[in-house]
Design an enzyme around this catalytic site. Sequence first.
Site, mmCIF file in Angstrom:
data_model
loop_
_atom_site.group_PDB
_atom_site.id
_atom_site.type_symbol
_atom_site.label_atom_id
_atom_site.label_comp_id
_atom_site.label_asym_id
_atom_site.label_seq_id
_atom_site.Cartn_x
_atom_site.Cartn_y
_atom_site.Cartn_z
ATOM 1 N N ASP A 408 0.832 -1.202 0.000
ATOM 2 C CA ASP A 408 0.000 0.000 0.000
ATOM 3 C C ASP A 408 0.871 1.258 0.000
ATOM 4 O O ASP A 408 2.035 1.231 0.398
ATOM 5 C CB ASP A 408 -0.898 -0.006 1.236
ATOM 6 C CG ASP A 408 -2.086 0.937 1.108
ATOM 7 O OD1 ASP A 408 -2.408 1.340 -0.036
ATOM 8 O OD2 ASP A 408 -2.690 1.270 2.134
ATOM 9 N N GLU A 411 2.818 4.715 -4.385
ATOM 10 C CA GLU A 411 3.043 5.656 -5.504
ATOM 11 C C GLU A 411 4.470 6.244 -5.531
ATOM 12 O O GLU A 411 4.970 6.439 -6.652
ATOM 13 C CB GLU A 411 2.011 6.807 -5.440
ATOM 14 C CG GLU A 411 0.601 6.383 -5.689
ATOM 15 C CD GLU A 411 -0.033 5.727 -4.465
ATOM 16 O OE1 GLU A 411 -0.995 4.969 -4.624
ATOM 17 O OE2 GLU A 411 0.458 5.959 -3.354
ATOM 18 N N ASP A 476 -8.578 3.585 -2.717
ATOM 19 C CA ASP A 476 -9.713 3.753 -1.799
ATOM 20 C C ASP A 476 -10.852 4.474 -2.508
ATOM 21 O O ASP A 476 -10.657 5.564 -3.055
ATOM 22 C CB ASP A 476 -9.288 4.554 -0.575
ATOM 23 C CG ASP A 476 -8.268 3.799 0.266
ATOM 24 O OD1 ASP A 476 -7.809 2.736 -0.182
ATOM 25 O OD2 ASP A 476 -7.938 4.269 1.361
#
Length: 489
Positions: A408, A411, A476
């Site tokens: 998670d 990026e 999300d």
Amino acid sequence: MKKTTLVKLNIFAAAVFALASTVQAQNSARTIVSVNKQADHLEIKTNDGHYILKPYSDKIIETSFIPAAEKFNPASHAVVLLPARVKTSFKETASSIQYIAGDISVSISKSPLQIAYAYKGKPLLSERNGYSKTADTEMLDFNLDASEALYGGGARALGMNRRGNRLPLYNKAHYGYEERSEQMNFAMPLVFSSKMYGLHFDNAAIGQLDLDSKKNNALAYETISGRKTYQVIAGDSWADIVSNYTSLTGRQPLPPRWTFGNFASRFGYHNEAEARNILDKFRAEKIPVDAIIFDLYWFGKDIKGTMGNLEFDKDSFPNPKGMIADFARQGIKTVLITEPFILTTSKKWQEAVDKNVLATDKQGKPFTYDFYFGNTGLIDIFNPPAQDWFWAIYKDLKNMGVAGWWGDLGEPEVHPSALQHKTGSADELHNIYGHQWARLIADGYKKDYPNQRPFILMRSGYSGSQRLGMIPWSGDVNRSWGDCAHNLK
């Protein structure tokens, strides 16, 4: 040269020059100095640099422009296909160059310089101004037909035809997006056209992909630095074009069988008792469950301040190995969330500093900054010692029985431009951070668990991440009709 070859050459040339005569020509200041045909590529020297045209197959050709002040960087983070032996033909006249490689023809008008591509005699696209540079941007641009639709660019909530949009090439989460989002967590410098070609810009640095936002029939790739390289990918059908693209960048391996089952997942099982209780409810309701995913609370009691611990919280999970083994006996795999951030308040902070695991500032000190979860450093996924350190943690957890990995915030979620990695700046490497992270796990499995297929769930990646076994997720989202709607478009 055989007569049939001459006919084929003339048909291709006529088609491509017909395209070139109707579109805007390239930079009139760029002139051809010399042409050199090699066995596997074509080199064209200009007054301000040189082109290299290299076929990868009968349906894929790569074009690179190297400005005079730069050296060619042959390394690609996306391409894994080795160039095949492709039958080529070459013809040069006073006004033009014709280069045919398999089914793709490249026609180059010398004055003004104009590069155009065709497939089996059908015009595909042409460079507009070619390579150009301003104080802060380097650009490659192309002519578009007025009617062609453009698809691709990675994860966006924009519908199928994305022509008219200017898309940031910067992986960034968009929390709670619904029916429209121009920037999300998995950007790709890749476009497919309704004219049946793909165009892939083979460069990792951040930038923009402009799909005719100015309504002037132009497609432009803009970047801060790096390779000025693109591949034209042709084919006879959509399946053929996609197959050619994945032959170029690698194909998705088959995931483990259990990953096609039902997962138990929510924003955090706070302790072992809570996890066992939810699995008991699945069983009581006769709902099959193949895996359970542990979110943030497996390594800390609080959302903030604990990221980077990268070990089970002993109070909440006193015997994680026993718990995981018990779940496995029930046919339930265990998946853990992990993040690349090591908070200064985490148990691993000092170890990460001492072992030079973290990205740095320009003075070589660990680069720290604040974000939602606390004050943090970032694992330098491009630094071999950091890779070894991170993989050792995964390996310990794997040997404890953990079966899958949820990566998670990859990026990375916050990635300051001033931060430095071992092989470049944050902005030069931002878009391939998640890609490199997935590669670390995939390579670790190949080395230490060669008979097992990894489950790698990540929300950020790059062209070619599919070959690493990465399974991207949407980021999300809102639990709303607006969020559901864009998936149906």
